[in-house]
Design an enzyme around this catalytic site. Structure first.
Site, PDB file in Angstrom:
ATOM      1  N   ASP A 269     -34.064 -31.922  14.228  1.00  0.00           N
ATOM      2  CA  ASP A 269     -33.365 -32.068  12.944  1.00  0.00           C
ATOM      3  C   ASP A 269     -33.597 -33.478  12.374  1.00  0.00           C
ATOM      4  OD1 ASP A 269     -31.951 -31.526  10.671  1.00  0.00           O
ATOM      5  OD2 ASP A 269     -29.987 -31.427  11.637  1.00  0.00           O
TER       6      ASP A 269
ATOM      7  N   ASN B 161     -36.145 -27.694   2.554  1.00  0.00           N
ATOM      8  CA  ASN B 161     -35.186 -28.265   1.578  1.00  0.00           C
ATOM      9  C   ASN B 161     -35.749 -29.520   0.916  1.00  0.00           C
ATOM     10  OD1 ASN B 161     -34.874 -29.799   3.952  1.00  0.00           O
ATOM     11  ND2 ASN B 161     -32.719 -30.233   3.559  1.00  0.00           N
TER      12      ASN B 161
HETATM   13  O1  DOR Z   1     -27.424 -33.669   8.789  1.00  0.00           O
HETATM   14  C1  DOR Z   1     -28.223 -32.918   8.257  1.00  0.00           C
HETATM   15  N1  DOR Z   1     -29.159 -33.371   7.405  1.00  0.00           N
HETATM   16  N2  DOR Z   1     -28.148 -31.604   8.493  1.00  0.00           N
HETATM   17  C2  DOR Z   1     -28.890 -30.717   7.838  1.00  0.00           C
HETATM   18  O2  DOR Z   1     -28.795 -29.544   8.125  1.00  0.00           O
HETATM   19  C3  DOR Z   1     -29.803 -31.161   6.760  1.00  0.00           C
HETATM   20  C4  DOR Z   1     -30.218 -32.540   6.964  1.00  0.00           C
HETATM   21  C5  DOR Z   1     -30.915 -33.164   5.777  1.00  0.00           C
HETATM   22  O3  DOR Z   1     -31.751 -32.473   5.155  1.00  0.00           O
HETATM   23  O4  DOR Z   1     -30.678 -34.332   5.506  1.00  0.00           O
END
Ligand code: DOR
Length: 467
Positions: free
Chosen positions: A309, A99
């Site tokens: 994460d 992403n």
């Molecule tokens: O808290 C989050 N931040 N969850 C996610 O799935 C994506 C991530 C982000 O890219 O900041």
């Protein structure tokens, strides 16, 4: 990851822990590989000595879930800074989430991301997105990206909402031998919410995202895996019922795996009581009961992996009011220490605010099963290495592979040396990440990564990054 320096090393005086068991042994490394393991093995003359007395020496850790933000989000992180943070956390390999801006959703974007990873101090495996632009409508060219070595596909940050699209993705991915990884949140249920829906969201007046949003997508995807025979990995499970669904599905033979984050293993939604956006994350921190159930899932192996994460955000965005701040927290440099405290230590020894008693939120009174350190290292090293295909020699993206051990002659020398007795206070400003959004800032943790060796190169020595 480029080729490594070839100087000899001896990791001396530690206890080796890998998937084959535990033993007191020195580890001798030469030309990027382990060449000797034993209580008093001979080292090549001139070999650099890394002291590991009182430490556990394990295969390098493998993170299935890191947001490295490059390209497009360099104010928050780059591949270089994220890889350095990973190395300081004991990781020899990380999977970089797609992403980015633009997202990694085609062969050209994969090539660009792989070229950024070439000089990184740990192996960075590039994940591709499942749908074009992560928009959930049209399948991305999975085969084209798989041909470049991509093994994990995800729209993470978003779940694939459309059941028909997800069905086709599972069918299409199956013959490619790749893994789809789902961010389980049903947007129609979660929309507008900024924290877990429950007692605390009512008390604080913050709109909630119910655990049912996660559970509904887990249940749907299990049905789709049953329908298609596809292979699915569940990202960052946060709800006890989700873990129960996965437990039942695996017992019936479904090919699914799951991960949980260190923060979901120790922090509950009561942390939100100060409205501090540092605790805002998706999926949100859940109830204390969910935290205990997710821990139990890791302890009994239902949850295969602990994954960070790691989600860096620039200070100014996390300084916004709670509801407009972006979700996410960094975690690479604290993952092993936090998970060790949450899963392996009795509550009284778990650390807390510097110099103080066990912090609220560390669930001092919980009765979750304790896990041996070897069990945690499995969840942070050899099991995620297998899920990501990073265990195989050669690895992905032209890297060296061979992650997850065993610590034995012939293996690629990826090692994490963890001092189980060290106590330290997290200071986000002195971390290697470009961002500082960690909920553990100021907390005292027990256990600290001392050295990290990647493909025979000592990339971290006594906690300091070497490049
Ligand atoms: O808290 C989050 N931040 N969850 C996610 O799935 C994506 C991530 C982000 O890219 O900041």
């Amino acid at each position: 990851m480029s080729e490594r320096g070839t100087g000899a090393l001896v990791v001396r005086g530690g206890t080796v822990v890998d998937a084959t068991g535990e033993r007191r042994a020195d580890v001798v490394v030469d030309a990027g590989r382990i060449v000797g393991v034993g209580p008093s093995v001979a080292a090549p003359s001139g070999a650099r000595v890394l002291d590991a007395s009182g430490c556990v020496v394990s295969p390098g850790l493998v993170d299935l879930h890191a947001h490295l933000r490059e390209p497009g989000g360099e104010a928050a992180e780059t591949v270089e800074s994220g890889a350095r943070a990973a190395a300081r956390g004991g990781f020899s390999a990380v999977v970089a989430m797609p992403n980015t801006e633009p997202p990694v959703d085609c062969a050209a974007a994969v090539r660009a991301a792989q070229s950024l990873a070439v000089g990184a101090c740990v192996e960075v495996a590039v994940a591709g997105s499942i749908t074009v632009g992560r928009a959930g409508v049209q399948l991305a060219p999975l085969a084209e990206m798989a041909a470049l070595g991509v093994r994990i596909f995800t729209d993470d940050g978003l779940g694939v909402q459309h059941s028909g699209v997800m069905r086709r993705a599972l069918e299409y991915a199956r013959p490619l031998g790749v893994v789809l990884a789902q961010h389980c949140e049903d947007e129609a249920l979660a929309a507008g919410g900024s924290m877990n829906e429950g007692e605390w969201s009512s008390l604080l007046g913050i709109p909630g995202r119910p655990a049912a949003a996660e559970e509904a997508m887990v249940a749907r995807d299990l049905a789709l895996v049953r329908l298609t025979g596809g292979r699915l990995h569940f990202l960052h499970l946060s709800s006890g019922r989700s873990v129960a669904l996965v437990r039942e599905a695996r017992a019936s033979g479904l090919a699914v795996t799951a991960e949980a984050t260190p923060h979901h293993l120790c922090l509950s939604d009561s942390e939100l009581r100060g409205y501090d956006p540092v605790y805002k994350v998706n999926p949100p921190l859940r109830s204390a009961r969910d935290v205990a159930a997710v821990r139990e899932g890791v302890a009994d192996g239902t949850v295969d992996a602990v994954a960070t994460d790691h989600a860096p955000h620039p200070r100014e965005s996390k300084d916004e009011p709670f509801e407009s701040a972006p979700p996410g927290m960094i975690g690479l440099e604290t993952a092993l220490s936090v998970a060790y405290g949450a899963l392996c230590l009795p509550s009284a020894e778990r650390g807390g605010p510097a110099g103080g008693p066990v912090a609220p939120g560390w669930l001092a009174d919980d009765a979750s099963p304790r896990l041996a350190l070897a069990g945690l290292l499995g969840a942070l090293s050899w099991r995620p290495a297998r899920i990501a295909g990073l265990d195989a020699p050669g690895g992905t993206d032209g890297g060296r592979g061979g992650h997850g051990g065993p610590v034995a002659p012939g293996s690629v020398a990826h090692l994490c040396v963890f001092d189980t007795a060290a106590r330290w206070t997290v200071d986000a400003a002195s971390g290697s990440s470009r961002s500082a959004n960690t909920p553990f800032a100021g907390r005292e943790l027990v256990g600290r990564v001392r050295h990290t060796v990647v493909a025979g190169e000592a990339v971290v020595v006594d906690g300091e990054a070497q490049r």
